[in-house]
Motif scaffolding. Structure first.
Motif, short mmCIF file in Angstrom:
data_model
loop_
_atom_site.label_atom_id
_atom_site.label_comp_id
_atom_site.label_asym_id
_atom_site.label_seq_id
_atom_site.Cartn_x
_atom_site.Cartn_y
_atom_site.Cartn_z
N UNK A 146 0.85 -1.19 0.00
CA UNK A 146 0.00 0.00 0.00
C UNK A 146 0.88 1.23 0.00
N UNK A 147 0.95 1.91 -1.13
CA UNK A 147 1.78 3.10 -1.24
C UNK A 147 1.02 4.30 -0.72
N UNK A 148 1.72 5.17 0.01
CA UNK A 148 1.06 6.37 0.53
C UNK A 148 1.78 7.62 0.06
N UNK A 149 0.97 8.64 -0.17
CA UNK A 149 1.51 9.95 -0.53
C UNK A 149 0.62 11.01 0.09
N UNK A 150 1.24 11.89 0.84
CA UNK A 150 0.49 12.95 1.51
C UNK A 150 0.93 14.31 0.98
N UNK A 151 0.10 15.31 1.31
CA UNK A 151 0.42 16.69 0.95
C UNK A 151 1.80 17.06 1.47
N UNK A 196 12.64 8.03 -12.21
CA UNK A 196 13.08 9.41 -12.45
C UNK A 196 12.58 9.86 -13.83
N UNK A 197 12.73 8.97 -14.81
CA UNK A 197 12.27 9.29 -16.17
C UNK A 197 10.75 9.37 -16.21
N UNK A 198 10.08 8.42 -15.55
CA UNK A 198 8.61 8.38 -15.59
C UNK A 198 8.00 9.66 -15.05
N UNK A 199 8.53 10.18 -13.95
CA UNK A 199 7.93 11.37 -13.35
C UNK A 199 8.56 12.67 -13.87
N UNK A 200 9.48 12.54 -14.82
CA UNK A 200 10.03 13.75 -15.46
C UNK A 200 11.05 14.49 -14.60
N UNK A 201 11.88 13.75 -13.88
CA UNK A 201 12.91 14.40 -13.07
C UNK A 201 14.32 14.13 -13.61
N UNK A 202 14.40 13.81 -14.90
CA UNK A 202 15.72 13.55 -15.50
C UNK A 202 16.65 14.73 -15.24
N UNK A 203 17.86 14.42 -14.87
CA UNK A 203 18.84 15.47 -14.62
C UNK A 203 18.79 16.01 -13.19
N UNK A 204 17.81 15.58 -12.41
CA UNK A 204 17.68 16.09 -11.05
C UNK A 204 17.94 15.01 -10.00
N UNK A 249 8.80 13.77 -7.04
CA UNK A 249 9.72 12.88 -6.33
C UNK A 249 8.94 12.02 -5.32
N UNK A 250 7.99 12.65 -4.61
CA UNK A 250 7.19 11.89 -3.64
C UNK A 250 6.36 10.81 -4.34
N UNK A 251 5.86 11.15 -5.53
CA UNK A 251 5.09 10.17 -6.31
C UNK A 251 6.00 9.00 -6.71
N UNK A 252 7.20 9.33 -7.19
CA UNK A 252 8.14 8.28 -7.59
C UNK A 252 8.52 7.41 -6.39
N UNK A 253 8.66 8.04 -5.23
CA UNK A 253 9.00 7.27 -4.03
C UNK A 253 7.87 6.30 -3.69
N UNK A 254 6.63 6.79 -3.86
CA UNK A 254 5.50 5.90 -3.59
C UNK A 254 5.49 4.73 -4.58
#
Ligand SMILES: Nc1ncnc2c1ncn2[C@@H]1O[C@H](COP(=O)(O)OP(=O)(O)OP(=O)(O)O)[C@@H](O)[C@H]1O
Ligand SMILES: [Mg+2]
Length: 269
Positions: free
Chosen positions: A82-87, A123-131, A147-152
């Protein structure tokens, strides 16, 4: 939904918090089933128990009555399933973007090479390439939520539990991120390739734009007031201000308005 085994099955759920100033009945008799690949939004006035509901499904809080099953198993604590992501689900400030994303796999004991592969793909999926090597304080709000979404996503959870994940963003970034979230969820893919999502938001338009169903909660105690089907075709990005979407937003707002006004009055004194 019919004929499908629910991913999340919430039955007669009640939750009473024991607070210093007495008990608060946050949820009463909640019944809700979320099927595989279904995107369900939860809206309702402030204090109606949205976050409580998500906490119980996430396994951060225990039910007072009733039960929550995920894939048929009773929830008895947090799980990588169960992945979680909060504000404000703060990223680790001392870890880079890559290390934040790779944290879940690291905690699960995934080997370094596979972790690297997971991190690079996300990183590529969420568009953070280079970061990848930046720290959270070096990112914009939108990038932090990417980044939080990718972590989830790094644990590839079967269900996504999201509590106002976009609320802290400015309005334009929020719109961009809504469509990014849909793309990553699989708005353009067949339904069987999507995850089940339980998504809490104050934004009624956001709820309608994203979800298959909107659950409207009433407050004191939190109960299901209505469930509104959002029968708009996918992909949704072009339907943002369609008359049908506007009609649904108005219908939901009419259900919430009086209680929302009460909630604000109470909060102000
Ligand atoms: N850990 C807690 N201990 C005691 N009471 C709590 C706790 N968490 C929430 N509550 C109470 O339970 C009720 C529901 O709170 P909850 O945060 O779930 O509502 P919400 O719908 O998420 O509100 P908001 O829209 O403001 O985020 C409120 O009366 C709140 O004060
Ligand atoms: Mg909340």
């Amino acid at each position: 939904m019919e004929g499908l085994i629910p991913r999340i099955a919430i039955t007669s759920l009640g939750k009473t918090w024991q607070g210093r100033r007495g008990d608060v009945e946050a949820l009463r008799d909640i019944n809700l089933a979320i099927g595989p690949g279904e995107f369900v939004a939860v809206v309702g006035p402030s204090g109606c128990g949205k976050s409580t509901l998500l906490s119980v499904v996430a396994g951060f809080a225990t039910p007072t009555s009733g039960k929550v099953l995920v894939d048929g198993l009773s929830v008895d604590g947090p799980s990588p399933e169960r992945g979680v992501m909060f504000q404000d689900y703060a990223l680790f400030p001392w870890r880079t973007v890559a290390d934040n994303i790779g944290f879940g796999p690291l905690a699960r004991g995934v080997k370094r090479a596979e972790r690297l592969e997971i991190t690079q793909r996300l990183v590529a999926l969420v568009g953070l390439d280079g970061f990848q090597d930046r720290y959270p304080h070096e990112l914009s709000g939108g990038m932090r939520q990417r980044c939080a979404l990718a972590r989830m996503l790094a644990n590839d959870p079967a269900v996504w539990l999201m509590d106002e994940p976009l609320a802290a963003l400015d309005p334009q970034t929020r719109i961009v991120m809504q469509d990014e979230l849909l793309r990553i969820w699989g708005d353009e893919r067949p339904a069987d390739q999507r995850r089940a999502v339980l998504f809490v938001t104050h934004g009624i338009d956001e709820a309608v734009h994203l979800s298959d169903r909107v659950v409207v909660l009433a407050r004191r105690p939190g109960r299901v007031r209505a469930v509104i089907e959002v029968d708009l075709p996918r992909p949704r990005s072009a339907l943002r201000s369609s008359p049908e979407a506007a009609r649904l937003v108005a219908e939901i707002w009419a259900l919430i308005r009086d209680e929302a006004v009460d909630a604000i009055r109470e909060e102000n004194g």
